[in-house]
Write a protein that holds these residues in place. Structure first.
Motif, PDB file in Angstrom:
ATOM      1  N   LYS A 162       0.837  -1.206   0.000  1.00  0.00           N
ATOM      2  CA  LYS A 162       0.000   0.000   0.000  1.00  0.00           C
ATOM      3  C   LYS A 162       0.871   1.255   0.000  1.00  0.00           C
ATOM      4  O   LYS A 162       0.511   2.269  -0.610  1.00  0.00           O
ATOM      5  N   ALA A 163       2.005   1.204   0.670  1.00  0.00           N
ATOM      6  CA  ALA A 163       2.916   2.347   0.684  1.00  0.00           C
ATOM      7  C   ALA A 163       3.467   2.605  -0.720  1.00  0.00           C
ATOM      8  O   ALA A 163       3.632   3.759  -1.137  1.00  0.00           O
ATOM      9  N   ILE A 164       3.748   1.521  -1.451  1.00  0.00           N
ATOM     10  CA  ILE A 164       4.188   1.667  -2.847  1.00  0.00           C
ATOM     11  C   ILE A 164       3.097   2.357  -3.659  1.00  0.00           C
ATOM     12  O   ILE A 164       3.364   3.283  -4.436  1.00  0.00           O
ATOM     13  N   ALA A 165       1.853   1.890  -3.464  1.00  0.00           N
ATOM     14  CA  ALA A 165       0.725   2.471  -4.199  1.00  0.00           C
ATOM     15  C   ALA A 165       0.591   3.962  -3.903  1.00  0.00           C
ATOM     16  O   ALA A 165       0.260   4.757  -4.793  1.00  0.00           O
ATOM     17  N   MET A 166       0.861   4.367  -2.662  1.00  0.00           N
ATOM     18  CA  MET A 166       0.782   5.789  -2.315  1.00  0.00           C
ATOM     19  C   MET A 166       1.853   6.598  -3.035  1.00  0.00           C
ATOM     20  O   MET A 166       1.586   7.694  -3.527  1.00  0.00           O
ATOM     21  N   PHE A 167       3.063   6.068  -3.111  1.00  0.00           N
ATOM     22  CA  PHE A 167       4.128   6.766  -3.837  1.00  0.00           C
ATOM     23  C   PHE A 167       3.718   6.985  -5.293  1.00  0.00           C
ATOM     24  O   PHE A 167       3.868   8.092  -5.837  1.00  0.00           O
ATOM     25  N   VAL A 168       3.221   5.927  -5.924  1.00  0.00           N
ATOM     26  CA  VAL A 168       2.839   6.019  -7.336  1.00  0.00           C
ATOM     27  C   VAL A 168       1.645   6.945  -7.498  1.00  0.00           C
ATOM     28  O   VAL A 168       1.568   7.734  -8.449  1.00  0.00           O
ATOM     29  N   GLU A 169       0.701   6.866  -6.553  1.00  0.00           N
ATOM     30  CA  GLU A 169      -0.490   7.711  -6.587  1.00  0.00           C
ATOM     31  C   GLU A 169      -0.127   9.190  -6.582  1.00  0.00           C
ATOM     32  O   GLU A 169      -0.655   9.985  -7.367  1.00  0.00           O
ATOM     33  N   PHE A 170       0.782   9.576  -5.703  1.00  0.00           N
ATOM     34  CA  PHE A 170       1.080  10.987  -5.518  1.00  0.00           C
ATOM     35  C   PHE A 170       2.228  11.501  -6.378  1.00  0.00           C
ATOM     36  O   PHE A 170       2.270  12.685  -6.713  1.00  0.00           O
ATOM     37  N   LEU A 171       3.168  10.628  -6.741  1.00  0.00           N
ATOM     38  CA  LEU A 171       4.356  11.094  -7.468  1.00  0.00           C
ATOM     39  C   LEU A 171       4.496  10.482  -8.853  1.00  0.00           C
ATOM     40  O   LEU A 171       5.395  10.856  -9.604  1.00  0.00           O
ATOM     41  N   GLY A 172       3.631   9.524  -9.185  1.00  0.00           N
ATOM     42  CA  GLY A 172       3.682   8.933 -10.513  1.00  0.00           C
ATOM     43  C   GLY A 172       5.022   8.277 -10.794  1.00  0.00           C
ATOM     44  O   GLY A 172       5.538   7.519  -9.982  1.00  0.00           O
ATOM     45  N   ASN A 173       5.600   8.600 -11.951  1.00  0.00           N
ATOM     46  CA  ASN A 173       6.890   8.002 -12.328  1.00  0.00           C
ATOM     47  C   ASN A 173       8.031   9.018 -12.256  1.00  0.00           C
ATOM     48  O   ASN A 173       9.030   8.900 -12.967  1.00  0.00           O
ATOM     49  N   ASP A 209      -5.572   7.950   3.917  1.00  0.00           N
ATOM     50  CA  ASP A 209      -7.010   7.652   3.903  1.00  0.00           C
ATOM     51  C   ASP A 209      -7.760   8.348   2.773  1.00  0.00           C
ATOM     52  O   ASP A 209      -8.795   7.859   2.322  1.00  0.00           O
ATOM     53  N   TYR A 210      -7.245   9.510   2.326  1.00  0.00           N
ATOM     54  CA  TYR A 210      -7.958  10.274   1.308  1.00  0.00           C
ATOM     55  C   TYR A 210      -7.074  10.439   0.079  1.00  0.00           C
ATOM     56  O   TYR A 210      -6.349  11.428  -0.068  1.00  0.00           O
ATOM     57  N   ASN A 211      -7.136   9.445  -0.778  1.00  0.00           N
ATOM     58  CA  ASN A 211      -6.382   9.481  -2.025  1.00  0.00           C
ATOM     59  C   ASN A 211      -7.105   8.632  -3.058  1.00  0.00           C
ATOM     60  O   ASN A 211      -8.074   7.930  -2.739  1.00  0.00           O
ATOM     61  N   ASN A 212      -6.660   8.706  -4.289  1.00  0.00           N
ATOM     62  CA  ASN A 212      -7.340   7.987  -5.374  1.00  0.00           C
ATOM     63  C   ASN A 212      -7.273   6.482  -5.196  1.00  0.00           C
ATOM     64  O   ASN A 212      -8.166   5.753  -5.618  1.00  0.00           O
ATOM     65  N   ALA A 227     -16.788   5.904  -0.271  1.00  0.00           N
ATOM     66  CA  ALA A 227     -16.484   6.529  -1.558  1.00  0.00           C
ATOM     67  C   ALA A 227     -16.953   7.977  -1.591  1.00  0.00           C
ATOM     68  O   ALA A 227     -16.216   8.875  -2.040  1.00  0.00           O
ATOM     69  N   TYR A 228     -18.173   8.233  -1.097  1.00  0.00           N
ATOM     70  CA  TYR A 228     -18.688   9.605  -1.089  1.00  0.00           C
ATOM     71  C   TYR A 228     -17.870  10.483  -0.137  1.00  0.00           C
ATOM     72  O   TYR A 228     -17.610  11.657  -0.426  1.00  0.00           O
ATOM     73  N   LYS A 229     -17.452   9.940   0.985  1.00  0.00           N
ATOM     74  CA  LYS A 229     -16.651  10.697   1.958  1.00  0.00           C
ATOM     75  C   LYS A 229     -15.330  11.139   1.334  1.00  0.00           C
ATOM     76  O   LYS A 229     -14.916  12.285   1.480  1.00  0.00           O
ATOM     77  N   ILE A 230     -14.671  10.214   0.622  1.00  0.00           N
ATOM     78  CA  ILE A 230     -13.397  10.547  -0.034  1.00  0.00           C
ATOM     79  C   ILE A 230     -13.621  11.567  -1.147  1.00  0.00           C
ATOM     80  O   ILE A 230     -12.860  12.536  -1.291  1.00  0.00           O
ATOM     81  N   ALA A 231     -14.690  11.363  -1.921  1.00  0.00           N
ATOM     82  CA  ALA A 231     -14.981  12.277  -3.032  1.00  0.00           C
ATOM     83  C   ALA A 231     -15.233  13.695  -2.522  1.00  0.00           C
ATOM     84  O   ALA A 231     -14.783  14.677  -3.132  1.00  0.00           O
ATOM     85  N   PRO A 242      -6.685  16.852  -8.117  1.00  0.00           N
ATOM     86  CA  PRO A 242      -7.251  17.269  -9.411  1.00  0.00           C
ATOM     87  C   PRO A 242      -8.219  16.228  -9.971  1.00  0.00           C
ATOM     88  O   PRO A 242      -7.940  15.025  -9.931  1.00  0.00           O
ATOM     89  N   LEU A 243      -9.331  16.707 -10.483  1.00  0.00           N
ATOM     90  CA  LEU A 243     -10.349  15.804 -11.019  1.00  0.00           C
ATOM     91  C   LEU A 243      -9.808  14.981 -12.181  1.00  0.00           C
ATOM     92  O   LEU A 243     -10.162  13.808 -12.341  1.00  0.00           O
ATOM     93  N   VAL A 244      -8.922  15.579 -12.966  1.00  0.00           N
ATOM     94  CA  VAL A 244      -8.378  14.868 -14.127  1.00  0.00           C
ATOM     95  C   VAL A 244      -7.589  13.630 -13.696  1.00  0.00           C
ATOM     96  O   VAL A 244      -7.618  12.591 -14.371  1.00  0.00           O
ATOM     97  N   VAL A 245      -6.914  13.715 -12.543  1.00  0.00           N
ATOM     98  CA  VAL A 245      -6.147  12.570 -12.045  1.00  0.00           C
ATOM     99  C   VAL A 245      -7.085  11.482 -11.537  1.00  0.00           C
ATOM    100  O   VAL A 245      -6.882  10.295 -11.788  1.00  0.00           O
ATOM    101  N   THR A 246      -8.136  11.894 -10.819  1.00  0.00           N
ATOM    102  CA  THR A 246      -9.135  10.935 -10.325  1.00  0.00           C
ATOM    103  C   THR A 246      -9.803  10.210 -11.485  1.00  0.00           C
ATOM    104  O   THR A 246      -9.955   8.981 -11.469  1.00  0.00           O
ATOM    105  N   THR A 247     -10.172  10.965 -12.497  1.00  0.00           N
ATOM    106  CA  THR A 247     -10.818  10.369 -13.675  1.00  0.00           C
ATOM    107  C   THR A 247      -9.892   9.356 -14.348  1.00  0.00           C
ATOM    108  O   THR A 247     -10.315   8.251 -14.693  1.00  0.00           O
ATOM    109  N   ALA A 248      -8.636   9.728 -14.519  1.00  0.00           N
ATOM    110  CA  ALA A 248      -7.671   8.834 -15.170  1.00  0.00           C
ATOM    111  C   ALA A 248      -7.456   7.568 -14.354  1.00  0.00           C
ATOM    112  O   ALA A 248      -7.361   6.463 -14.905  1.00  0.00           O
TER     113      ALA A 248
END
Length: 334
Positions: A162-173, A209-212, A227-231, A242-248
């Motif tokens: 999950k920590a790996i997923a957070m790095f990728v979520e917030f910092l991408g590549n 707790d609050y990320n994509n 889901a609604y709480k996070i949104a 950014p909405l564009v990141v959530t959508t992607a």
């Protein structure tokens, strides 16, 4: 990464080329190799007279070649490093004559970021023949997790999925930014630690707790309230979410579910391989596939395409991010 290690190992073994042309879209490895050469070719006492750092915006190819043709003083070699060498891209072909017969006692390094040489040109072929041409390519996001584990393992750390997923979520590549955050954690956490989501939240500032990633998980579980709480948290903090990141992110997730539905071999190992996900997350995808039949997944993908268009102001009637997210979740859960 293997090519980088080969270059470093060759230098350690005394196989040192007269030219290193380091180019490409990923600056991380260009910086690492440049730093290694800067720190390790010469002894500390040799650097004063025999190591020169130049900058592309402040010099010319002629001046670089002139410096490279000098002889070392009281040392076996001299090192000439050209940082931000992409600023010389318009005149880089002038390097060809020197590259055909480089000074054997000079190590000339070009840190040529965000650009590449045309591989069909003679200059590239000459550099490959008489030196090292290294192309640093951007890493795909699905490769970052493996890279991150290898880097941390080399430093004596491990990391939770999950920590790996957070790095990728917030910092991408962005390997440079990820590397800087790893350095912060190294200062705080003792060697041998396993990096957790809590470590990242407390020391780096990414919310666990609050990320994509958590939104995707809540949707996959059909946890409507979560889901609604996070949104709504996203809507209240649009700059950080950014909405564009959530959508992607959601588009990628449901595209993977569509792919999952089409698999004949739905074993965990095959799912992880085909969807290019960490095996740790396969159970989440298995649950999501049960919650969303193929027809529903296709409908959601269409809704995400519509949301993407609306988020760019087309037919949205000035809807807020909160309204757009509510509308999307209603379409997903109904």
């Amino acid at each position: 990464m293997d090519e980088v290690l080969k270059i470093i190992n060759d230098i350690k073994a005394g196989i040192i080329k007269p030219i290193y042309f380091l180019m490409g879209d990923e600056p991380y490895y260009i910086d690492k190799l440049t730093e290694y050469i800067e720190n390790n070719i010469l002894l500390e006492e040799e650097k004063g007279f025999n190591q020169m750092v130049m900058y592309g915006r402040d010099t010319t190819i002629e001046e670089v070649v002139g410096a490279a043709k000098r002889f070392p003083m009281m040392a076996e070699r001299q090192v000439v490093i050209v940082k931000e060498a992409q600023e010389l891209s318009r005149t880089i072909d002038k390097l060809e004559l020197y590259a055909e017969s480089p000074q054997p006692t000079t190590v000339l390094v070009f840190a040529y970021k965000y650009k590449t040489l045309d591989k069909r040109k003679k200059i590239t072929k000459v550099l490959e023949k008489n030196g090292v041409v290294f192309e640093s390519k951007k890493m795909y996001e699905n490769q970052v997790g493996t890279w991150l584990q290898r880097v941390l393992q080399g430093k004596g750390y491990s990391i939770e999925p999950k920590a790996i997923a957070m790095f990728v979520e917030f910092l991408g590549n962005d390997l440079t930014r990820i590397s800087k955050e790893i350095e912060k954690l190294q200062i705080i956490l003792p060697k041998g630690s396993s990096i957790t989501p809590k470590d990242i939240e407390v020391n780096i500032g990414f919310s666990k707790d609050y990320n994509n990633f958590e939104l995707r998980k809540a949707i996959g579980e059909r946890n409507v309230a979560r889901a609604y709480k996070i949104a709504m948290h996203f809507a209240q903090n649009p700059k950080d979410n950014p909405l564009v990141v959530t959508t992607a992110t959601l588009y990628s997730f449901f595209s993977q579910l569509l792919q999952f539905h089409g698999l004949k071999d739905k074993s965990s190992a095959n799912v992880a391989k085909v969807l290019k996900i960490n095996p740790y997350f396969v159970k989440e995808y298995e649950l999501a596939v049960k919650n969303y039949p193929m027809k529903k997944v296709s409908q959601i993908i269409a809704s995400l395409r519509q949301l993407d268009v609306k988020s760019k102001g087309v037919g949205a009637n000035n809807l807020s991010q909160a309204d757009l997210l509510k509308e999307l979740l209603a379409q997903i859960f109904n």
